[in-house]
Write a protein that holds these residues in place. Sequence first.
Motif, PDB file in Angstrom:
ATOM      1  N   LEU A 122      26.135 -13.125  -7.482  1.00 23.26           N
ATOM      2  CA  LEU A 122      26.567 -11.969  -6.700  1.00 23.26           C
ATOM      3  C   LEU A 122      27.013 -10.840  -7.619  1.00 23.26           C
ATOM      4  O   LEU A 122      27.587 -11.090  -8.674  1.00 23.26           O
ATOM      5  N   ASP A 123      26.743  -9.605  -7.193  1.00 24.04           N
ATOM      6  CA  ASP A 123      27.288  -8.485  -7.964  1.00 24.04           C
ATOM      7  C   ASP A 123      28.748  -8.279  -7.552  1.00 24.04           C
ATOM      8  O   ASP A 123      29.273  -8.993  -6.686  1.00 24.04           O
ATOM      9  N   GLU A 124      29.418  -7.303  -8.155  1.00 22.07           N
ATOM     10  CA  GLU A 124      30.852  -7.107  -7.922  1.00 22.07           C
ATOM     11  C   GLU A 124      31.171  -6.821  -6.453  1.00 22.07           C
ATOM     12  O   GLU A 124      32.098  -7.403  -5.875  1.00 22.07           O
ATOM     13  N   ALA A 125      30.406  -5.956  -5.820  1.00 18.71           N
ATOM     14  CA  ALA A 125      30.649  -5.620  -4.413  1.00 18.71           C
ATOM     15  C   ALA A 125      30.377  -6.833  -3.524  1.00 18.71           C
ATOM     16  O   ALA A 125      31.140  -7.096  -2.574  1.00 18.71           O
ATOM     17  N   GLU A 126      29.326  -7.573  -3.807  1.00 23.45           N
ATOM     18  CA  GLU A 126      29.023  -8.776  -3.026  1.00 23.45           C
ATOM     19  C   GLU A 126      30.114  -9.824  -3.195  1.00 23.45           C
ATOM     20  O   GLU A 126      30.479 -10.500  -2.227  1.00 23.45           O
ATOM     21  N   THR A 127      30.631  -9.949  -4.411  1.00 24.63           N
ATOM     22  CA  THR A 127      31.721 -10.897  -4.659  1.00 24.63           C
ATOM     23  C   THR A 127      32.942 -10.534  -3.820  1.00 24.63           C
ATOM     24  O   THR A 127      33.553 -11.402  -3.180  1.00 24.63           O
ATOM     25  N   GLU A 128      33.306  -9.256  -3.795  1.00 29.94           N
ATOM     26  CA  GLU A 128      34.451  -8.812  -2.986  1.00 29.94           C
ATOM     27  C   GLU A 128      34.211  -9.093  -1.509  1.00 29.94           C
ATOM     28  O   GLU A 128      35.101  -9.581  -0.814  1.00 29.94           O
ATOM     29  N   ASP A 129      32.998  -8.791  -1.028  1.00 29.95           N
ATOM     30  CA  ASP A 129      32.662  -9.053   0.373  1.00 29.95           C
ATOM     31  C   ASP A 129      32.705 -10.549   0.680  1.00 29.95           C
ATOM     32  O   ASP A 129      33.243 -10.963   1.702  1.00 29.95           O
ATOM     33  N   PHE A 130      32.117 -11.333  -0.206  1.00 37.33           N
ATOM     34  CA  PHE A 130      32.084 -12.783  -0.013  1.00 37.33           C
ATOM     35  C   PHE A 130      33.498 -13.343   0.073  1.00 37.33           C
ATOM     36  O   PHE A 130      33.814 -14.116   0.987  1.00 37.33           O
ATOM     37  N   LEU A 131      34.365 -12.961  -0.859  1.00 35.28           N
ATOM     38  CA  LEU A 131      35.739 -13.466  -0.856  1.00 35.28           C
ATOM     39  C   LEU A 131      36.496 -13.001   0.389  1.00 35.28           C
ATOM     40  O   LEU A 131      37.238 -13.783   0.998  1.00 35.28           O
ATOM     41  N   ARG A 132      36.303 -11.758   0.790  1.00 43.27           N
ATOM     42  CA  ARG A 132      36.960 -11.251   1.993  1.00 43.27           C
ATOM     43  C   ARG A 132      36.524 -12.056   3.216  1.00 43.27           C
ATOM     44  O   ARG A 132      37.356 -12.504   4.008  1.00 43.27           O
ATOM     45  N   LEU A 133      35.225 -12.280   3.340  1.00 39.54           N
ATOM     46  CA  LEU A 133      34.709 -13.019   4.492  1.00 39.54           C
ATOM     47  C   LEU A 133      35.093 -14.496   4.439  1.00 39.54           C
ATOM     48  O   LEU A 133      35.406 -15.099   5.467  1.00 39.54           O
TER      49      LEU A 133
END
Length: 156
Positions: A122-133
Amino acid sequence: MKDLNDFPGHLIRRLQQIAVAVFHSEVEAAGFDITPVQFAALSRVGTHPGIDQATLAGLIAYDRTTIAGVVDRLVTKGFLSREISASDRRARVLHMTETGRAALERLTPAVEHAQTVMLSGLDEAETEDFLRLLKKATDAVNDLSRAPLRPAPKDR
């Protein structure tokens, strides 16, 4: 029927298997033999010195009946000390030893690197989204767990 890889439970189990393997690889490379649950316990005792074992179980969402074994192993390794609570003779309170503090200091970069490896697709934005979800999904069903996450008491 849906493909097995479209079931979130299956994918979560697979990611957990990978997460544990990566965790062990990284901490072994750092010179330690410690499990993810032991690391979580050590970390929480570090941020909540003097907590009892039952509270620790809630803070790491671990079964209260088996937390004693985790603590036993950390005491045996010299990372934690355990003593009878002054306020409740039935409770055991936990403190990190100097050896435990030094181990946590050396372990933390290895564990942080393991997290990066686990989510390397995952890129940085995807990582943030993944962790949030992931947090949102986990929080929504926390009370369905046999060992739900419990917040620290306010008086600590």
